[in-house]
Design a protein around this motif. Structure first.
Motif, PDB file in Angstrom:
ATOM      1  N   ALA A  40       0.824  -1.211   0.000  1.00  0.00           N
ATOM      2  CA  ALA A  40       0.000   0.000   0.000  1.00  0.00           C
ATOM      3  C   ALA A  40       0.857   1.259   0.000  1.00  0.00           C
ATOM      4  CB  ALA A  40      -0.938   0.003   1.210  1.00  0.00           C
ATOM      5  N   GLY A  41       2.130   1.117   0.303  1.00  0.00           N
ATOM      6  CA  GLY A  41       3.041   2.250   0.217  1.00  0.00           C
ATOM      7  C   GLY A  41       3.485   2.543  -1.206  1.00  0.00           C
ATOM      8  N   PHE A  42       3.190   1.634  -2.154  1.00  0.00           N
ATOM      9  CA  PHE A  42       3.599   1.799  -3.549  1.00  0.00           C
ATOM     10  C   PHE A  42       2.416   1.897  -4.511  1.00  0.00           C
ATOM     11  CE2 PHE A  42       7.056  -0.386  -1.393  1.00  0.00           C
ATOM     12  CZ  PHE A  42       8.188   0.299  -1.835  1.00  0.00           C
ATOM     13  N   TYR A  43       1.280   1.260  -4.149  1.00  0.00           N
ATOM     14  CA  TYR A  43       0.153   1.182  -5.066  1.00  0.00           C
ATOM     15  C   TYR A  43      -1.139   1.571  -4.358  1.00  0.00           C
ATOM     16  CZ  TYR A  43       3.672  -1.638  -7.440  1.00  0.00           C
ATOM     17  OH  TYR A  43       4.836  -2.067  -8.028  1.00  0.00           O
ATOM     18  N   VAL A 211       1.254  -0.050 -13.156  1.00  0.00           N
ATOM     19  CA  VAL A 211       1.971  -1.272 -13.550  1.00  0.00           C
ATOM     20  C   VAL A 211       2.955  -1.655 -12.442  1.00  0.00           C
ATOM     21  CG1 VAL A 211       3.482  -2.340 -15.246  1.00  0.00           C
ATOM     22  CG2 VAL A 211       1.750  -0.679 -15.981  1.00  0.00           C
ATOM     23  N   PRO A 212       2.809  -2.856 -11.855  1.00  0.00           N
ATOM     24  CA  PRO A 212       3.730  -3.261 -10.781  1.00  0.00           C
ATOM     25  C   PRO A 212       5.044  -3.791 -11.326  1.00  0.00           C
ATOM     26  CG  PRO A 212       2.112  -4.980 -11.156  1.00  0.00           C
ATOM     27  CD  PRO A 212       1.745  -3.850 -12.076  1.00  0.00           C
ATOM     28  N   THR A 213       6.073  -3.738 -10.504  1.00  0.00           N
ATOM     29  CA  THR A 213       7.345  -4.368 -10.856  1.00  0.00           C
ATOM     30  C   THR A 213       7.188  -5.884 -10.754  1.00  0.00           C
ATOM     31  OG1 THR A 213       8.171  -4.383  -8.588  1.00  0.00           O
ATOM     32  CG2 THR A 213       8.579  -2.392  -9.904  1.00  0.00           C
ATOM     33  N   LEU A 214       8.174  -6.615 -11.264  1.00  0.00           N
ATOM     34  CA  LEU A 214       8.098  -8.077 -11.228  1.00  0.00           C
ATOM     35  C   LEU A 214       8.039  -8.577  -9.790  1.00  0.00           C
ATOM     36  CD1 LEU A 214       8.125 -10.730 -12.802  1.00  0.00           C
ATOM     37  CD2 LEU A 214      10.632 -10.682 -12.703  1.00  0.00           C
ATOM     38  N   HIS A 216       7.089  -6.937  -7.058  1.00  0.00           N
ATOM     39  CA  HIS A 216       5.822  -6.552  -6.440  1.00  0.00           C
ATOM     40  C   HIS A 216       4.656  -7.368  -7.001  1.00  0.00           C
ATOM     41  CE1 HIS A 216       7.379  -2.323  -5.110  1.00  0.00           C
ATOM     42  NE2 HIS A 216       7.819  -3.311  -4.337  1.00  0.00           N
ATOM     43  N   GLY A 217       4.758  -7.738  -8.275  1.00  0.00           N
ATOM     44  CA  GLY A 217       3.715  -8.579  -8.867  1.00  0.00           C
ATOM     45  C   GLY A 217       3.638  -9.924  -8.166  1.00  0.00           C
ATOM     46  N   PHE A 218       4.802 -10.488  -7.830  1.00  0.00           N
ATOM     47  CA  PHE A 218       4.826 -11.751  -7.092  1.00  0.00           C
ATOM     48  C   PHE A 218       4.208 -11.570  -5.708  1.00  0.00           C
ATOM     49  CE2 PHE A 218       7.016 -14.464  -3.985  1.00  0.00           C
ATOM     50  CZ  PHE A 218       6.653 -15.722  -4.464  1.00  0.00           C
ATOM     51  N   MET A 219       4.522 -10.464  -5.043  1.00  0.00           N
ATOM     52  CA  MET A 219       3.957 -10.201  -3.719  1.00  0.00           C
ATOM     53  C   MET A 219       2.449 -10.020  -3.788  1.00  0.00           C
ATOM     54  SD  MET A 219       6.730  -7.584  -2.053  1.00  0.00           S
ATOM     55  CE  MET A 219       8.471  -8.040  -1.905  1.00  0.00           C
ATOM     56  N   LEU A 220       1.962  -9.352  -4.828  1.00  0.00           N
ATOM     57  CA  LEU A 220       0.522  -9.170  -4.993  1.00  0.00           C
ATOM     58  C   LEU A 220      -0.176 -10.516  -5.150  1.00  0.00           C
ATOM     59  CD1 LEU A 220       0.564  -6.081  -7.377  1.00  0.00           C
ATOM     60  CD2 LEU A 220      -0.366  -6.123  -5.047  1.00  0.00           C
ATOM     61  N   ALA A 221       0.453 -11.424  -5.900  1.00  0.00           N
ATOM     62  CA  ALA A 221      -0.119 -12.762  -6.061  1.00  0.00           C
ATOM     63  C   ALA A 221      -0.080 -13.537  -4.751  1.00  0.00           C
ATOM     64  CB  ALA A 221       0.622 -13.524  -7.151  1.00  0.00           C
ATOM     65  N   LEU A 222       0.995 -13.350  -3.982  1.00  0.00           N
ATOM     66  CA  LEU A 222       1.134 -14.056  -2.705  1.00  0.00           C
ATOM     67  C   LEU A 222       0.059 -13.638  -1.707  1.00  0.00           C
ATOM     68  CD1 LEU A 222       3.042 -16.165  -1.499  1.00  0.00           C
ATOM     69  CD2 LEU A 222       4.406 -14.286  -0.543  1.00  0.00           C
TER      70      LEU A 222
END
Length: 325
Positions: A40-43, A211-214, A216-222
Motif C-alpha cells: 500500500a506504500g507503492f500502489y 503497472v507493478p514491478t516483477l 511486487h507482482g509476485f507479492m501481490l499474487a502471494l
C-alpha cells in the motif's frame, strides 16, 4: 440432512481442532497484513485488494474446478453468500487503508472489536449461551483494546475510524460464516467470496491501475495465497467450535501482528500497548477456560470415511482431500 450438515454437527464437538485452525489462520493473516501494508506504500489500496482477490479466485479455480466442476459454486443461500463477500471486501478495503496510516499491532488491536461483537451477537442471532464469567472476560478484552488505543492519545486520529469500521464488517462476516457453515462447504463459501469480490473490484481497478514491478507482482499474487488459505482455515474452525469459544483465540493475531510488524517494519509497541495485549490475551484464555469447564465430556463420535478429512469434496460424493485454497 445435507452432506455438509451432518459433519457440522459432529465437528462442533471438537473444539481443540477449531482452536488449532484459528491459531494457524491468524499467523497467515498477520503475514497477509504485512504484505498489504508494504504494498500500500507503492500502489493504490483498491489495486492491492483487487490483486489479493484475483489471485485468490484463480488459485481456487485451478485447484477445485478440475476436481468438483461447477459443483463448487452451488450454494443453498446465494443472498447470504453475496452479503458475506461484501462484508469481507469492506473489511479488506478499510483495514488495508488503516495499515497504511497505523502500525500493524495497533491497527489490528482496534480491528479486534470484531470478536467482541461476534461473542455478543452470537446470543441473539445464533442462540448460543454465553455465561456471566465469559461476559466479564469479554469486557476485560474490550478494556485491553482501550488501553492499546488510549483515547486522547496519538492514535485518536480520523485514521482510527478505519479499523473500527473494518471491525463492524468483519464481525458480520464471521457471523455469516458461522450461519453458512451449516449449509455450504468452506470451499464453496471461499470460492464465491473470491468471485464476487474480484468482479466488484475489477470494475474499480481501471481507475487506480499502476503497472507493478516483477517483484511486487509476485507479492501481490502471494496476498491471494495467504488470504485464501487463512479464510478457509477460519471457515473450517467455525465448523469445529462455536464463535464464543473461538473469538478469544483470534486475539492472538494482535501478538502475531506485533511480531511481524517488528521484523518487517521495525515497530515496537510501547508499554501501554503491551499491557493492553496482555489483558486481551488473558481475557481470551479466561473465556476458553470457562467454556471448557461447562462443556460436558462426551465420547467421540467416529466420522464415516468420507468425513475423515477436514475438507472433502462432499458435493462429488467421494473421498477426495482438498488442498487449502
Amino acid at each position: 440432512m445435507s452432506a455438509q450438515a451432518g459433519p457440522t454437527l459432529r465437528f462442533a464437538d471438537q473444539p481443540l481442532k477449531g482452536i488449532a485452525l484459528i491459531c494457524l489462520a491468524v499467523w497467515l493473516f498477520a503475514c497477509h497484513d504485512a504484505l498489504s501494508k508494504y504494498l500500500a506504500g507503492f500502489y493504490p489500496v483498491v489495486m492491492v485488494v483487487w490483486a489479493r482477490y484475483l489471485s485468490h479466485t484463480l488459485l481456487m479455480m485451478g485447484i477445485f474446478i478440475p476436481r468438483s466442476g461447477m459443483a463448487v459454486i452451488r450454494t443453498k443461500r446465494p443472498g447470504l453468500q453475496v452479503l458475506r463477500a461484501l462484508c469481507l471486501i469492506g473489511c479488506s478495503l478499510l483495514f488495508t487503508t488503516a495499515l497504511h496510516y497505523l502500525p500493524m499491532a495497533e491497527a489490528t488491536a482496534v480491528n479486534f472489536l470484531a470478536p467482541l461483537m461476534v461473542t455478543a451477537l452470537s446470543v441473539p442471532l445464533l442462540k448460543e449461551t454465553v455465561s456471566r464469567s465469559q461476559w466479564a472476560a469479554v469486557l476485560a478484552g474490550f478494556v485491553g483494546v482501550l488501553v492499546i488505543v488510549r483515547p486522547g492519545g496519538q492514535l485518536f486520529t480520523p485514521a482510527v475510524l478505519l479499523p473500527v469500521c473494518s471491525a463492524v464488517c468483519f464481525g458480520l462476516y464471521q457471523l455469516l460464516t458461522r450461519i453458512l457453515s451449516a449449509t455450504d462447504s468452506p470451499t464453496t463459501s471461499n470460492f464465491l467470496t473470491g468471485v464476487v469480490n474480484t468482479l466488484v473490484l475489477s470494475a474499480l481497478v481501471p481507475f487506480f491501475w499502476e503497472v507493478p514491478t516483477l517483484g511486487h507482482g509476485f507479492m501481490l499474487a502471494l496476498l491471494g495465497f495467504f488470504g485464501m488459505t487463512a479464510h478457509l482455515l477460519l471457515t473450517q474452525a467455525f465448523r469445529y467450535a462455536p464463535p464464543a469459544l473461538l473469538a478469544p483465540f483470534s486475539y492472538g493475531q494482535i501478538v502475531t501482528a506485533g511480531i511481524v510488524g517488528y521484523f518487517a517494519f521495525g515497530h515496537v509497541p510501547d508499554g501501554g500497548a503491551m499491557i493492553g495485549i496482555l489483558i486481551i490475551c488473558a481475557s481470551g484464555l479466561a473465556v476458553a477456560w470457562q467454556q471448557s469447564r461447562k462443556r460436558p465430556k462426551a465420547k467421540p463420535v467416529p466420522a464415516p470415511q468420507s468425513e475423515a478429512l477436514p475438507e472433502v469434496a462432499a458435493d462429488a460424493g467421494e473421498l477426495k482431500a482438498q488442498r487449502s485454497p
